[in-house]
Structure formats: structure tokens, C-alpha cells
Design an enzyme around this catalytic site. Structure first.
Site, PDB file in Angstrom:
ATOM      1  N   ASP A 151       2.048   1.631  10.509  1.00 28.61           N
ATOM      2  CA  ASP A 151       0.951   2.280   9.797  1.00 28.61           C
ATOM      3  C   ASP A 151      -0.226   2.460  10.744  1.00 28.61           C
ATOM      4  OD1 ASP A 151      -1.030   1.275   6.853  1.00 28.61           O
ATOM      5  OD2 ASP A 151      -1.183   2.981   8.215  1.00 28.61           O
ATOM      6  N   GLY A 152      -0.566   3.766  10.941  1.00 24.77           N
ATOM      7  CA  GLY A 152      -1.759   4.044  11.731  1.00 24.77           C
ATOM      8  C   GLY A 152      -1.466   5.010  12.858  1.00 24.77           C
ATOM      9  N   ASP A 154      -4.259   2.216   0.211  1.00 25.43           N
ATOM     10  CA  ASP A 154      -4.994   1.381   1.171  1.00 25.43           C
ATOM     11  C   ASP A 154      -6.173   0.745   0.474  1.00 25.43           C
ATOM     12  OD1 ASP A 154      -4.113   3.681   3.657  1.00 25.43           O
ATOM     13  OD2 ASP A 154      -3.687   1.535   3.749  1.00 25.43           O
ATOM     14  N   PHE A 181      -9.694   2.639   8.565  1.00 22.77           N
ATOM     15  CA  PHE A 181      -9.941   4.073   8.420  1.00 22.77           C
ATOM     16  C   PHE A 181      -8.680   4.878   8.749  1.00 22.77           C
ATOM     17  CE2 PHE A 181     -14.428   3.632   7.771  1.00 22.77           C
ATOM     18  CZ  PHE A 181     -14.753   2.474   8.452  1.00 22.77           C
TER      19      PHE A 181
END
Ligand code: DX5
Length: 232
Positions: free
Chosen positions: A179-180, A39, A147
Site C-alpha cells: 500500500d502506497g 484509510d 496521505f
């Protein structure tokens, strides 16, 4: 109905121990990960600052796994070459950061890397409609980027399904990544909506039984939700 593609589990190094990144990459390979996601954040496109190309290059020799760079940066076209040189075979740029997305994707492929497009939660699937011929993967963000450890945004599932429909209709060999907030409680929803590649950071590194158990469970749950047979 197209044959479901194999499930891929892609740990994010964002949740790794930054003082031991090389060893963490080796451990993720041993844990059965399919690829590793870096990331990359510039503190401008997102309010966080993470990995430069030299950090990734230092980890390249610690694993044989493919590296993908999720470029959460304001100027991806200016940085792309550095991350390919560092050993990333797939570069993911944000549609929101590219005034000339069509040109940027062509530039990434010209560098010899595969090209991915990431869509923030507020960006519609239509943003990739005119560039699927230059795209190897579409990443539907299920959090607002910046984050790890954030809550999965389930309202992204209709967008995942829309991107799935667009990819299937195109007949092209394009992965659909999410993603996440991906973990045991959320992976099936994303998979059922049409995702076949799953990025997970805190769900992999935060697992008491270790990353191998986390990767195996995510793969099992995603495959079951997509009706994909797992290799014995
Ligand atoms: C957000 C990052 C995170 C990370 C995964 O900018 O892209 O989504 O990869 O973090 P977890 O799995 O902890 O949500």
C-alpha cells in the site's frame, strides 16, 4: 515452491470524491475491484483525519464488495468494534500502535473479523514473526502513512520478499498486501518481490480512462510479475 495466490486489487477510498462516497463504492465494484480499503486516520498516529465508522456504515449498502479498514490510529483496540459494526470484515492494525499486538489480533478475530498487521517502512518483518498464527494478512507499507499520492519506496521490496518467505515457511493462509504509490510503474516490482494484494488510490481514481481500466491494468501487470494466470 507454493502455488502463487490470486492477485487482488483493492482500491483505497482515500482518493475518492468524499461528497459521493456511496456512488464511488458502487463504481469501484463495477470497475472490478476485489475489496475496498478505508484509510482510517485519527490525526495522532498519522497527521491526517479521515473516516469515522458512521461514514463507512453509510456506504455499506452501496456495494457488495468486502470492506477492509486500515486503522492508522493510536488506539486500534478501542476502535476495532466500531469498524466491524460498520461493515468491515478485515481490520488492519499497525504493529507500531499496538503495545500488545498478540492480544489485539486475538480481539479482532473474537469480533468475527479477519486480522491484518501493517508495517511502516522503518519496521522490520520480524515484528510479525510471533503473531503469524493470529494473522490473516500482512501489509507492507510502501510509503509513510498519512496521505495518498506519495512516491513508492522501492527499498521496501527486500522486506516484501522477507515477509513472503516468512509466510511461505509458516504454511499458513496469509495474504501479503502492499500500500502506497502502487501504480503501473511500480506494481510489478512489488508483485515480483512477493505481494499478492495491491492497494491503490491515486492510480485508480486518477486514471483518465476510468477505474475499470486502472484496475484491469494493475491486475494484468501484477499477475504477469507473479507468474499467475488470469481467468479469461
Ligand atoms: C497512506 C495511504 C495510501 C493510500 C493509497 O496512508 O494508506 O497509501 O492507501 O494511496 P496511493 O495509492 O495514492 O499512494
Amino acid at each position: 515452491m507454493t502455488t502463487p495466490r490470486p492477485v487482488r486489487i483493492v482500491p483505497s477510498t482515500l482518493s475518492a470524491d468524499f461528497s459521493r462516497l456511496g456512488a464511488e463504492c458502487a463504481a469501484l465494484e463495477a470497475a472490478g475491484a476485489d475489496r475496498l480499503q478505508w484509510d482510517v486516520m485519527d490525526g495522532v498516529f498519522v497527521p491526517n483525519l479521515t473516516f469515522g465508522p458512521d461514514v463507512i456504515a453509510a456506504c455499506r449498502s452501496h456495494t457488495s464488495l468486502p470492506f477492509e479498514a486500515h486503522l492508522m490510529v493510536q488506539t486500534p483496540e478501542a476502535l476495532a468494534g466500531r469498524y466491524v459494526e460498520a461493515g468491515c470484515g478485515l481490520l488492519i492494525v499497525h504493529a507500531e500502535a499496538c503495545v500488545h499486538l498478540h492480544r489485539t489480533l486475538g480481539q479482532i478475530r473474537a469480533l468475527g473479523a479477519a486480522a491484518g498487521v501493517a508495517l511502516n517502512p522503518s519496521t522490520p518483518a520480524a515484528a510479525v514473526a510471533e503473531v503469524l498464527d493470529l494473522t490473516d494478512m500482512v501489509l507492507v507499507m510502501t510509503v509513510n502513512p498519512g496521505f495518498g499520492g506519495q512516491k513508492y519506496i522501492a527499498t521496501m521490496e527486500p522486506k516484501i520478499a522477507e515477509v513472503r518467505r516468512m509466510i511461505d515457511q509458516s504454511g499458513r493462509d496469509i495474504d501479503l498486501e502492499v500500500d502506497g504509490g502502487i501504480g503501473p510503474a511500480t506494481v510489478a516490482g512489488a508483485a515480483a518481490a512477493g505481494a499478492d494484494v495491491f492497494v491503490a488510490g491515486s492510480a485508480v481514481f486518477g486514471r483518465p480512462e476510468g477505474p475499470a481500466a486502472a484496475v484491469a491494468e494493475l491486475r494484468r501487470l501484477a499477475a504477469a510479475a507473479r507468474g499467475v494466470e488470469l481467468c479469461p
